[in-house]
Write an enzyme that holds these catalytic residues in place. Structure first.
Site, PDB file in Angstrom:
ATOM      1  N   ASP A  84      -7.701  53.513  -6.761  1.00 43.64           N
ATOM      2  CA  ASP A  84      -8.427  53.266  -8.017  1.00 43.64           C
ATOM      3  C   ASP A  84      -7.442  52.851  -9.109  1.00 43.64           C
ATOM      4  O   ASP A  84      -7.841  52.492 -10.222  1.00 43.64           O
ATOM      5  CB  ASP A  84      -9.299  54.460  -8.427  1.00 43.64           C
ATOM      6  CG  ASP A  84      -8.492  55.702  -8.764  1.00 43.64           C
ATOM      7  OD1 ASP A  84      -7.257  55.702  -8.526  1.00 43.64           O
ATOM      8  OD2 ASP A  84      -9.080  56.683  -9.257  1.00 43.64           O
ATOM      9  N   SER A  85      -6.149  52.826  -8.773  1.00 41.09           N
ATOM     10  CA  SER A  85      -5.158  52.235  -9.680  1.00 41.09           C
ATOM     11  C   SER A  85      -5.491  50.771  -9.956  1.00 41.09           C
ATOM     12  O   SER A  85      -4.943  50.170 -10.878  1.00 41.09           O
ATOM     13  CB  SER A  85      -3.743  52.357  -9.103  1.00 41.09           C
ATOM     14  OG  SER A  85      -3.690  51.874  -7.773  1.00 41.09           O
TER      15      SER A  85
ATOM     16  N   ASP B  18      -9.941  54.902  -1.842  1.00 43.25           N
ATOM     17  CA  ASP B  18      -9.619  55.935  -2.829  1.00 43.25           C
ATOM     18  C   ASP B  18     -10.874  56.268  -3.641  1.00 43.25           C
ATOM     19  O   ASP B  18     -11.438  55.381  -4.296  1.00 43.25           O
ATOM     20  CB  ASP B  18      -8.523  55.375  -3.749  1.00 43.25           C
ATOM     21  CG  ASP B  18      -7.831  56.444  -4.542  1.00 43.25           C
ATOM     22  OD1 ASP B  18      -7.935  57.631  -4.181  1.00 43.25           O
ATOM     23  OD2 ASP B  18      -7.152  56.083  -5.527  1.00 43.25           O
TER      24      ASP B  18
ATOM     25  N   LYS C  48      -9.512  59.064   0.372  1.00 45.72           N
ATOM     26  CA  LYS C  48      -8.583  59.969  -0.318  1.00 45.72           C
ATOM     27  C   LYS C  48      -9.247  60.456  -1.590  1.00 45.72           C
ATOM     28  O   LYS C  48      -9.963  59.689  -2.250  1.00 45.72           O
ATOM     29  CB  LYS C  48      -7.287  59.226  -0.663  1.00 45.72           C
ATOM     30  CG  LYS C  48      -6.345  60.025  -1.556  1.00 45.72           C
ATOM     31  CD  LYS C  48      -5.037  59.313  -1.799  1.00 45.72           C
ATOM     32  CE  LYS C  48      -5.022  58.406  -3.018  1.00 45.72           C
ATOM     33  NZ  LYS C  48      -5.351  59.070  -4.307  1.00 45.72           N
TER      34      LYS C  48
ATOM     35  N   GLU D 214      -8.534  63.269  -5.153  1.00 47.08           N
ATOM     36  CA  GLU D 214      -7.550  64.043  -5.924  1.00 47.08           C
ATOM     37  C   GLU D 214      -8.033  65.481  -6.110  1.00 47.08           C
ATOM     38  O   GLU D 214      -9.245  65.719  -6.213  1.00 47.08           O
ATOM     39  CB  GLU D 214      -7.343  63.393  -7.298  1.00 47.08           C
ATOM     40  CG  GLU D 214      -6.822  61.967  -7.220  1.00 47.08           C
ATOM     41  CD  GLU D 214      -6.584  61.351  -8.598  1.00 47.08           C
ATOM     42  OE1 GLU D 214      -6.682  62.066  -9.619  1.00 47.08           O
ATOM     43  OE2 GLU D 214      -6.292  60.138  -8.645  1.00 47.08           O
TER      44      GLU D 214
ATOM     45  N   GLU E 177       2.326  63.336  -5.169  1.00 47.26           N
ATOM     46  CA  GLU E 177       2.780  62.328  -6.133  1.00 47.26           C
ATOM     47  C   GLU E 177       3.601  62.980  -7.236  1.00 47.26           C
ATOM     48  O   GLU E 177       3.134  63.941  -7.885  1.00 47.26           O
ATOM     49  CB  GLU E 177       1.573  61.592  -6.749  1.00 47.26           C
ATOM     50  CG  GLU E 177       2.021  60.544  -7.778  1.00 47.26           C
ATOM     51  CD  GLU E 177       0.889  59.667  -8.313  1.00 47.26           C
ATOM     52  OE1 GLU E 177      -0.241  59.755  -7.788  1.00 47.26           O
ATOM     53  OE2 GLU E 177       1.153  58.917  -9.267  1.00 47.26           O
TER      54      GLU E 177
HETATM   55  O1  KIV Z   1      -5.002  54.814  -7.092  1.00 42.35           O
HETATM   56  C1  KIV Z   1      -3.881  54.869  -6.578  1.00 42.35           C
HETATM   57  O2  KIV Z   1      -3.202  53.859  -6.323  1.00 42.35           O
HETATM   58  C2  KIV Z   1      -3.357  56.190  -6.283  1.00 42.35           C
HETATM   59  C3  KIV Z   1      -1.873  56.301  -6.272  1.00 42.35           C
HETATM   60  C4  KIV Z   1      -1.395  56.458  -7.672  1.00 42.35           C
HETATM   61  C5  KIV Z   1      -1.448  57.422  -5.443  1.00 42.35           C
HETATM   62  O3  KIV Z   1      -4.094  57.111  -6.139  1.00 42.35           O
END
Ligand code: KIV
Length: 285
Positions: A48-49, A87, A117, A119, A186
């Site tokens: 989600d970056s 993500d 994934k 968080e 991270e």
């Molecule tokens: O969204 C992303 O790229 C991430 C990384 C910062 C680990 O979750």
């Protein structure tokens, strides 16, 4: 690498057993996915970056499930061999276990991801367990978790004190017990990452800015190839200055169009005299 085999979960665990570090990069689009797959990158994170690297927001929070599905499906089309991780964006899993399972399922069914994934620590263990019970492999994410940057006091090192590091280690155990096959650490101190990796039993520990001792490394693609204009984090090595190469090419394009060097004859198609003369008479008639 066209004869490359599709990466599977047993193949990832085999790398860990052999002591060969796993390679993992973020990616958000088809052409980059194609290059990463060809280069032999083991895992791809459709992070989600992308809210920051691709869409220009200052955080990941505005990213939606629909954004993620669109980009993840493009990455899957470009990278048929790598292990593609979807993500889960902000508020796609926090509200309830059921929301988490439904959205994890979208990554698998609509985008063709291999796993998801999310968080968070022990407080997210029931989401992890629900997703894993639904037959979807899931990765936990601890340490600096960007969706909670406000609560964490910004994008900064986590687990500096023994008590903070113990909490991260306990969270890792809770996520592993809930069924996470891997955990991303991270921006935690290298020794914290090393201790958690040493003690992980049957869980793959991946590191981002957390030293060399994890089972593998993740980097943000835009950091590693100098494509993000706003800042360059210390943890990222620039492997190639793609940003500079592209900028140079853009300047050359502007110059050549402006001075008439481009296009040259090899860049256009002509018309036979006969057809041309006929066209002129048709237009003049
Ligand atoms: O969204 C992303 O790229 C991430 C990384 C910062 C680990 O979750």
């Amino acid at each position: 690498m066209t004869d490359r085999k599709k990466m599977t979960l047993p193949m990832l665990f085999e790398k860990v057993a052999q002591g060969v570090p796993i390679t993992w990069l973020t990616c958000y689009d088809y052409p980059t996915a194609y290059l990463q797959d060809e280069a032999g990158v083991d895992m791809i994170l459709v992070g989600d970056s992308l809210g920051m690297t691709m869409l220009g927001f200052d955080s990941t929070l505005p990213v939606t499930m629909d954004d993620m599905i669109r980009h993840a499906a493009a990455v899957r089309r470009g990278a048929p061999h790598a292990w593609v991780v979807g993500d889960m964006p902000y508020m796609s899993y926090q509200p309830s276990v059921e929301t988490a399972i439904r959205n994890a399922g979208r990554f698998m069914a609509e985008a063709g991801c291999d796993c998801v994934k999310l968080e968070g620590g022990a407080e997210m263990a029931d989401r992890v367990a629900g997703i894993a019970r639904s037959g979807i492999p899931v990765i936990g994410h601890l340490g600096l978790t960007p969706q909670s940057a406000s609560a964490l006091g910004g994008f900064r090192l986590q687990g500096k004190t023994a008590a903070q590091a113990k909490k991260i280690a306990d969270d890792a155990t809770a996520l592993a017990d809930a069924g996470a096959f891997a955990i991303l650490l991270e921006l935690v101190p290298d020794r914290v990452c090393e201790l958690i990796t040493e003690r992980a039993r049957g869980t793959i520990i991946m590191g981002l800015g957390s030293g060399p001792k994890a089972h593998g490394q993740l980097l943000i693609y835009h950091d590693a190839f100098a494509l993000y204009p706003k800042f360059k984090p210390r943890m990222a090595k620039v492997f190639a200055d793609a940003g500079a190469v592209i900028r140079q090419g853009l300047e050359a394009y502007v110059t050549e169009v402006t001075d008439g060097t481009f296009p040259a004859p090899e860049h256009w198609f002509g018309m036979a005299d006969e057809a041309y003369d006929e066209l002129v008479s048709l237009l003049d008639a």
